[in-house]
Scaffold this motif. Structure first.
Motif, PDB file in Angstrom:
ATOM      1  N   GLN A  27      53.186  52.815   5.080  1.00  0.00           N
ATOM      2  CA  GLN A  27      53.284  53.382   6.548  1.00  0.00           C
ATOM      3  C   GLN A  27      54.654  54.029   6.732  1.00  0.00           C
ATOM      4  N   SER A  28      55.569  53.581   6.009  1.00  0.00           N
ATOM      5  CA  SER A  28      56.983  54.115   6.131  1.00  0.00           C
ATOM      6  C   SER A  28      57.079  55.501   5.632  1.00  0.00           C
ATOM      7  N   LYS A  29      57.802  56.383   6.585  1.00  0.00           N
ATOM      8  CA  LYS A  29      57.996  57.737   6.180  1.00  0.00           C
ATOM      9  C   LYS A  29      58.906  57.944   4.966  1.00  0.00           C
ATOM     10  N   ALA A  30      59.798  56.721   4.710  1.00  0.00           N
ATOM     11  CA  ALA A  30      60.889  56.909   3.799  1.00  0.00           C
ATOM     12  C   ALA A  30      60.223  56.732   2.320  1.00  0.00           C
ATOM     13  N   VAL A  31      58.868  56.121   2.321  1.00  0.00           N
ATOM     14  CA  VAL A  31      58.444  55.970   1.012  1.00  0.00           C
ATOM     15  C   VAL A  31      57.991  57.253   0.421  1.00  0.00           C
ATOM     16  N   ALA A  32      58.378  57.536  -0.864  1.00  0.00           N
ATOM     17  CA  ALA A  32      57.697  58.660  -1.685  1.00  0.00           C
ATOM     18  C   ALA A  32      56.632  58.032  -2.651  1.00  0.00           C
ATOM     19  N   LYS A  33      56.877  57.079  -3.314  1.00  0.00           N
ATOM     20  CA  LYS A  33      55.932  56.587  -4.331  1.00  0.00           C
ATOM     21  C   LYS A  33      56.130  55.019  -3.934  1.00  0.00           C
ATOM     22  N   LEU A  34      54.769  54.381  -3.911  1.00  0.00           N
ATOM     23  CA  LEU A  34      54.707  53.040  -4.002  1.00  0.00           C
ATOM     24  C   LEU A  34      53.833  52.544  -5.409  1.00  0.00           C
ATOM     25  N   PHE A  35      54.477  51.671  -6.074  1.00  0.00           N
ATOM     26  CA  PHE A  35      53.630  50.989  -7.253  1.00  0.00           C
ATOM     27  C   PHE A  35      53.464  49.539  -6.825  1.00  0.00           C
ATOM     28  N   ILE A  36      52.400  48.986  -7.522  1.00  0.00           N
ATOM     29  CA  ILE A  36      52.316  47.479  -7.179  1.00  0.00           C
ATOM     30  C   ILE A  36      51.916  47.154  -8.455  1.00  0.00           C
ATOM     31  N   GLU A 305      48.885  38.240   5.835  1.00  0.00           N
ATOM     32  CA  GLU A 305      47.734  39.181   6.313  1.00  0.00           C
ATOM     33  C   GLU A 305      47.898  39.079   7.824  1.00  0.00           C
ATOM     34  N   ALA A 306      48.241  38.099   8.394  1.00  0.00           N
ATOM     35  CA  ALA A 306      48.145  37.944  10.016  1.00  0.00           C
ATOM     36  C   ALA A 306      49.361  38.380  10.448  1.00  0.00           C
ATOM     37  N   VAL A 307      50.410  38.462   9.799  1.00  0.00           N
ATOM     38  CA  VAL A 307      52.041  38.672  10.370  1.00  0.00           C
ATOM     39  C   VAL A 307      52.063  40.290  10.373  1.00  0.00           C
ATOM     40  N   MET A 308      51.978  40.858   9.176  1.00  0.00           N
ATOM     41  CA  MET A 308      52.128  42.196   9.005  1.00  0.00           C
ATOM     42  C   MET A 308      51.400  43.159  10.048  1.00  0.00           C
ATOM     43  N   PRO A 309      50.226  42.840  10.221  1.00  0.00           N
ATOM     44  CA  PRO A 309      49.698  43.860  11.402  1.00  0.00           C
ATOM     45  C   PRO A 309      50.228  43.526  12.494  1.00  0.00           C
ATOM     46  N   ARG A 310      50.831  42.533  13.214  1.00  0.00           N
ATOM     47  CA  ARG A 310      51.728  42.578  14.345  1.00  0.00           C
ATOM     48  C   ARG A 310      52.983  43.176  14.397  1.00  0.00           C
ATOM     49  N   ILE A 311      53.502  43.394  13.167  1.00  0.00           N
ATOM     50  CA  ILE A 311      54.998  43.967  13.126  1.00  0.00           C
ATOM     51  C   ILE A 311      54.885  45.408  13.382  1.00  0.00           C
ATOM     52  N   THR A 312      55.524  46.002  14.523  1.00  0.00           N
ATOM     53  CA  THR A 312      55.435  47.420  14.923  1.00  0.00           C
ATOM     54  C   THR A 312      56.227  48.162  14.263  1.00  0.00           C
ATOM     55  N   SER A 313      57.546  47.513  13.869  1.00  0.00           N
ATOM     56  CA  SER A 313      58.768  48.178  13.405  1.00  0.00           C
ATOM     57  C   SER A 313      58.484  48.768  12.031  1.00  0.00           C
ATOM     58  N   ASP A 314      59.365  49.359  11.527  1.00  0.00           N
ATOM     59  CA  ASP A 314      59.338  49.868  10.080  1.00  0.00           C
ATOM     60  C   ASP A 314      59.640  48.754   8.941  1.00  0.00           C
ATOM     61  N   LEU A 315      58.976  48.431   8.027  1.00  0.00           N
ATOM     62  CA  LEU A 315      59.376  47.259   7.178  1.00  0.00           C
ATOM     63  C   LEU A 315      60.337  47.844   6.349  1.00  0.00           C
ATOM     64  N   ILE A 316      60.367  49.002   5.726  1.00  0.00           N
ATOM     65  CA  ILE A 316      61.348  49.527   4.820  1.00  0.00           C
ATOM     66  C   ILE A 316      62.736  49.517   5.286  1.00  0.00           C
ATOM     67  N   GLU A 317      62.788  49.724   6.976  1.00  0.00           N
ATOM     68  CA  GLU A 317      64.143  49.623   7.505  1.00  0.00           C
ATOM     69  C   GLU A 317      64.522  48.105   7.506  1.00  0.00           C
ATOM     70  N   MET A 318      63.638  47.269   7.530  1.00  0.00           N
ATOM     71  CA  MET A 318      64.144  45.895   7.508  1.00  0.00           C
ATOM     72  C   MET A 318      64.524  45.370   6.037  1.00  0.00           C
ATOM     73  N   PHE A 319      63.740  46.081   5.165  1.00  0.00           N
ATOM     74  CA  PHE A 319      64.301  45.792   3.770  1.00  0.00           C
ATOM     75  C   PHE A 319      65.744  46.389   3.435  1.00  0.00           C
ATOM     76  N   GLU A 320      65.913  47.427   4.071  1.00  0.00           N
ATOM     77  CA  GLU A 320      67.342  48.142   4.097  1.00  0.00           C
ATOM     78  C   GLU A 320      68.252  47.165   4.551  1.00  0.00           C
ATOM     79  N   GLY A 321      67.923  46.559   5.908  1.00  0.00           N
ATOM     80  CA  GLY A 321      68.872  45.780   6.432  1.00  0.00           C
ATOM     81  C   GLY A 321      69.348  44.390   5.637  1.00  0.00           C
ATOM     82  N   ILE A 322      68.032  44.009   4.911  1.00  0.00           N
ATOM     83  CA  ILE A 322      68.384  42.819   4.080  1.00  0.00           C
ATOM     84  C   ILE A 322      69.075  43.213   2.910  1.00  0.00           C
TER      85      ILE A 322
END
Ligand code: AMP
Ligand code: GLY
Length: 433
Positions: A27-36, A305-322
């Motif tokens: 969902q993050s706009k910053a992501v071009a490609k996601l590989f799993i 699976e219960a926590v992520m849907p409750r987070i409304t801010s951008d996860l990639i920005e959190m990873f950037e902070g980390i």
């Protein structure tokens, strides 16, 4: 933003936790490609699955370089305990690529229960009283058991795929099992055994994101571990989760932060352990006071699976902070809604079960998020490929409403041997102090 505005992200893992991560990352706009890697049929809906063995760090490196990956997110504990972060940091070609997860030294919080207990004791963090024993002082182990009251809690020191904890009612049986553990019942994980005091209370999972200096408390959750209704029968990887947890109110969480989270981060710093990632604190609420049952160095499954849907801010920005030690600047926002995750498993789980059963009804839900845990694609058909198959999450205004919606969605999903618990969250619905 320090991250590039068109990030290529590699997420490691293949369970429901990783599908929830992939769903949120995509969902993050910053992501071009996601590989799993290796992913499952659900993660394939959020990005591209790639077939890499997670123990093969050289293969991970090769993939990262070939595909210009600029962020790696580690889902499960094993690569962390085996030192994937250190592997990146020690290689000139990949040393500057951020990896979300602790170094091997930090991962000992999960990889060695003896280390975790000693760490808590060094830093005055509330946990059950304990002692550790190995073969050479087995007799002292027996003597220590005699000083405790039943039930007896025995824990294999090392990673034992979530099976290394025994809670035993009789002293004789506890002694027998202590010897069996040391003789290889859980392999080398049981060379050292932690014996600890039994704590009586209600459990809850607290998730912390940290850059090694500051931290953010993510939504907490309660996990339902037993296979049977009313929390009976053998332990599983988790049959459901609820977030938020009614007893984790402000007063309780303040104690968690003051007596557990802050001393943990400060302790890591004092011991010069580099920690950039998640700390999952399994804790017991003993008459309003939190005690640490265990640390994990990753997010929980099915809690994520219960926590992520409750987070409304951008996860990639959190990873950037980390990654760049600027987590204090990240504004975490959380939905006040309740999330209820109900896990559908394969008949027989947590014992033996069959795989390869075609799953129908996955496309129809608009009211729930269907995270895949153990699924695979056979051509275009999604089939079961694990014990835990799907984690169905719904948001609602109450636990009853959210659980009700997940159960409704599950009614429309079908595969041979489908089993789930319909009582997820029941204990919390009428919870009173
Ligand atoms: P662990 O693998 O450390 O999470 O332990 C598995 C489960 O055993 C926990 O989730 C608890 O339900 C239970 N447990 C572990 N340690 C204790 C303890 N000291 N007192 C009571 N229950 C415990
Ligand atoms: N739900 C517990 C765990 O992930 O270990």
């Amino acid at each position: 933003m320090k991250f590039s505005s068109s990030l290529n992200v590699l997420l490691l893992g293949s369970g429901g936790r990783e599908h929830a991560f992939a769903w949120k990352i995509a969902q993050s706009k910053a992501v071009a490609k996601l590989f799993i890697a290796p992913g499952n049929a659900g993660t394939a809906l959020c990005g591209t699955n790639v077939d890499i063995n997670l123990s093969n760090f050289a293969a991970v490196k090769q993939f990262v370089l070939t595909n210009h990956v600029n962020l790696v997110v580690v889902g499960p504990e094993e690569p962390l305990v085996k030192g994937i972060v250190d592997f990146f940091r020690e290689d000139d070609a990949i040393r500057n690529i951020p990896v979300i997860g602790p170094s091997a030294a930090g991962a000992r919080l999960e990889g060695s229960k003896d280390f975790a207990k000693a760490f808590m004791s060094r830093h005055g963090i509330p946990t059950a009283a304990y002692r550790s024993f190995s073969k050479k002082n087995l007799d002292e182990g027996y003597a220590f058991l005699e000083t405790l009251k039943a039930p007896y809690v025995l824990k294999a020191d090392g990673l034992a795929a979530g099976k290394g904890v025994l809670i035993i009612d009789s002293l004789d049986e506890a002694k027998k099992q202590l010897k069996a553990m040391m003789e290889g019942k859980f392999g080398a994980a049981g060379n050292t055994v932690v014996i600890e005091e039994f704590l009586s209370g209600i459990e809850c999972s607290v998730f912390v994101a940290t850059d090694g200096h500051s931290f953010k408390i993510l939504p907490e959750a309660k996990d339902y571990k037993r296979i049977g209704e009313g929390d009976t029968g053998p332990n599983t990887g988790g049959m459901g989760a609820i977030s938020p947890v009614p007893f984790a109110d402000e007063a309780f969480m303040t104690q968690v932060v003051d007596t557990i989270v802050r001393p943990t981060i400060e302790g890591l710093k004092a011991e010069k352990i580099d920690y950039k990632g998640f700390i999952f604190i399994g804790l017991m609420n003993v008459q309003g006071k939190p005690y640490v049952i265990e640390y994990n160095v990753r997010m929980g499954d099915p809690e994520t699976e219960a926590v992520m849907p409750r987070i409304t801010s951008d996860l990639i920005e959190m990873f950037e902070g980390i990654a760049y030690r600027e987590l204090d600047k990240y504004e975490l926002t959380v939905s006040p809604k309740t999330a209820a995750t109900v896990v559908c498993v394969s008949e027989g789980y947590p014992g033996a079960y069959e795989k390869g059963k075609p799953i129908s009804g996955l496309e129809t839900s608009t009211q729930s998020l269907i995270f895949h845990a153990g699924t695979a694609l056979q051509g275009k058909q999604t089939v079961t490929s694990g014990g835990r198959v799907l984690a169905v999450t719904s948001l609602g205004d109450s636990i009853a409403q959210a659980v009700g919606t997940s159960l409704e969605t599950i009614r429309d999903i079908d595969y041979a041997g489908k089993y789930f618990r319909s009582d997820i969250g029941q204990d919390l619905m009428h919870w009173k102090k």
